[in-house]
Write an enzyme that holds these catalytic residues in place. Structure first.
Site, PDB file in Angstrom:
ATOM      1  N   SER A  52      84.732  12.740  -9.968  1.00  0.00           N
ATOM      2  CA  SER A  52      85.734  13.788 -10.209  1.00  0.00           C
ATOM      3  C   SER A  52      87.139  13.186 -10.148  1.00  0.00           C
ATOM      4  CB  SER A  52      85.593  14.928  -9.189  1.00  0.00           C
ATOM      5  OG  SER A  52      85.744  14.443  -7.871  1.00  0.00           O
ATOM      6  N   ASP A  90      79.831   7.154  -6.375  1.00  0.00           N
ATOM      7  CA  ASP A  90      79.237   7.804  -7.548  1.00  0.00           C
ATOM      8  C   ASP A  90      79.026   6.791  -8.671  1.00  0.00           C
ATOM      9  OD1 ASP A  90      78.447  10.399  -7.905  1.00  0.00           O
ATOM     10  OD2 ASP A  90      80.440  11.175  -8.380  1.00  0.00           O
ATOM     11  N   GLU A 122      73.724  11.589 -10.533  1.00  0.00           N
ATOM     12  CA  GLU A 122      73.487  12.966 -10.967  1.00  0.00           C
ATOM     13  C   GLU A 122      72.242  13.039 -11.842  1.00  0.00           C
ATOM     14  OE1 GLU A 122      76.850  14.628 -13.064  1.00  0.00           O
ATOM     15  OE2 GLU A 122      78.237  14.155 -11.424  1.00  0.00           O
ATOM     16  N   GLU A 189      74.913  21.421  -6.420  1.00  0.00           N
ATOM     17  CA  GLU A 189      76.218  21.925  -6.883  1.00  0.00           C
ATOM     18  C   GLU A 189      76.039  23.191  -7.721  1.00  0.00           C
ATOM     19  OE1 GLU A 189      78.921  19.107  -8.649  1.00  0.00           O
ATOM     20  OE2 GLU A 189      80.327  20.688  -9.245  1.00  0.00           O
TER      21      GLU A 189
HETATM   22  O1  KIV Z   1      82.618  13.679  -8.114  1.00  0.00           O
HETATM   23  C1  KIV Z   1      82.550  14.477  -7.155  1.00  0.00           C
HETATM   24  O2  KIV Z   1      83.530  14.740  -6.438  1.00  0.00           O
HETATM   25  C2  KIV Z   1      81.246  15.088  -6.904  1.00  0.00           C
HETATM   26  C3  KIV Z   1      81.198  16.263  -5.975  1.00  0.00           C
HETATM   27  C4  KIV Z   1      81.724  17.458  -6.671  1.00  0.00           C
HETATM   28  C5  KIV Z   1      79.830  16.474  -5.400  1.00  0.00           C
HETATM   29  O3  KIV Z   1      80.267  14.684  -7.469  1.00  0.00           O
END
Ligand code: KIV
Length: 288
Positions: A52, A90, A122, A189
């Site tokens: 994000s 991530d 994800e 989510e």
């Molecule tokens: O990228 C992010 O901040 C996320 C959260 C919304 C779980 O994946």
């Protein structure tokens, strides 16, 4: 606060232990060195180096364009700040979608170059083989199902998932497949709270909700959302704890007014010179 900073670094086992004691897990997405310092020192368990950051820090419309190199660049800054929290890196769109080999290579980069402790990816049961390959290679994996913003074209935008019985059952199947693959926790989510409760009750691993109700084992928010540093939109599931946007905007207006009126800089913001040095300087000025 200072005490939290001195504590030992958390591991995936500490998260499970918290849940076993009936305590909640706290996870917050940070984007750079100062935001990670703030989160780490507050006692939050997990700092998510979330993609994000593509929207909150890089100005993209979505997380889709975020690259592995951009993630690593931010992860490096965040890992310099995180002394206590578990660092969850991530993996962005394209970093693990083609094959298990890509997944392992991207996870290794996130750990070796970015300094993350674990990775997050994800996707539902179709990504269980990628998750398993990463776990088998020695890197703990946090799964993420429900609204998975990387696949927003497939989902039809930023929409709540699992709203009918079929979709709810599929989410449970996804969660079970990812647990079976060896994931140590799972982010849920934007799904109905009842579906999140069913999943939480059926899994052994902790669930971390973001827009998934209060029953989950932990909660995640994006720092920029919770402190009001992102002005494009605020999802329904966000609680805003501060309005930093207004605070910073006011500071910028006040600065300009101070400079115009002589209110800044004052003597306390300026550097002085000894009187004799100044007189000496005047005597040695070049002739014009
Ligand atoms: O990228 C992010 O901040 C996320 C959260 C919304 C779980 O994946």
């Amino acid at each position: 606060m200072a005490e939290a900073a001195k504590q030992k670094k958390l591991t995936v086992f500490d998260l499970q232990a918290k849940v076993d004691r009936g305590e909640k897990i706290f996870q917050v997405t940070a984007v750079d060195f100062p935001t990670a310092q703030l989160v780490d020192r507050s006692g939050i368990d997990c700092i998510l180096i979330g993609d994000s950051l593509g929207m909150t820090a890089l100005g993209y419309e979505s997380t889709v364009p975020v690259t592995m190199d951009e993630m690593i660049h931010h992860a490096k800054a965040i890992s310099r700040a995180a002394k206590r929290a578990l660092l969850v890196g991530d993996l962005p769109l394209g970093a693990y979608h083609a094959c298990t080999e890509d997944a392992v290579n991207s996870a290794m980069r996130m750990i070796k170059e970015g300094g993350a402790d674990v990775v997050k990816l994800e996707g539902g049961e179709e990504f269980a083989p990628m998750a398993k390959a990463v776990v088998d290679a020695g890197v703990p994996v946090m799964a993420h199902i429900g609204l998975t913003p990387q696949l927003m074209s497939k989902l039809g935008g930023f929409k709540v998932q699992g709203k009918n019985a079929t979709a709810g059952v599929q989410l449970l199947k996804d969660a079970l497949a990812l647990e079976q693959a060896g994931c140590f926790a799972i982010v849920l989510e934007a799904i109905p709270d009842r579906v999140a409760q069913l999943i939480t009750d059926r899994l052994r691993i902790p669930t971390i909700g973001i827009g998934a109700g209060s029953y989950c084992d932990g909660q995640n928010l994006v720092l920029h959302d919770m402190v009001g540093l992102f002005d494009r939109f605020t999802p329904k599931f966000v609680k805003r704890y501060a309005n930093c946007w207004d605070l910073i905007s006011k500071a910028l207006v006040d600065f300009q007014e101070d400079v115009k009126s002589g209110g800044f800089p004052k003597a306390e913001h300026s550097f002085t010179m000894k009187e004799d040095e100044y007189l000496n300087l005047l005597q040695h000025l070049p002739k014009t």
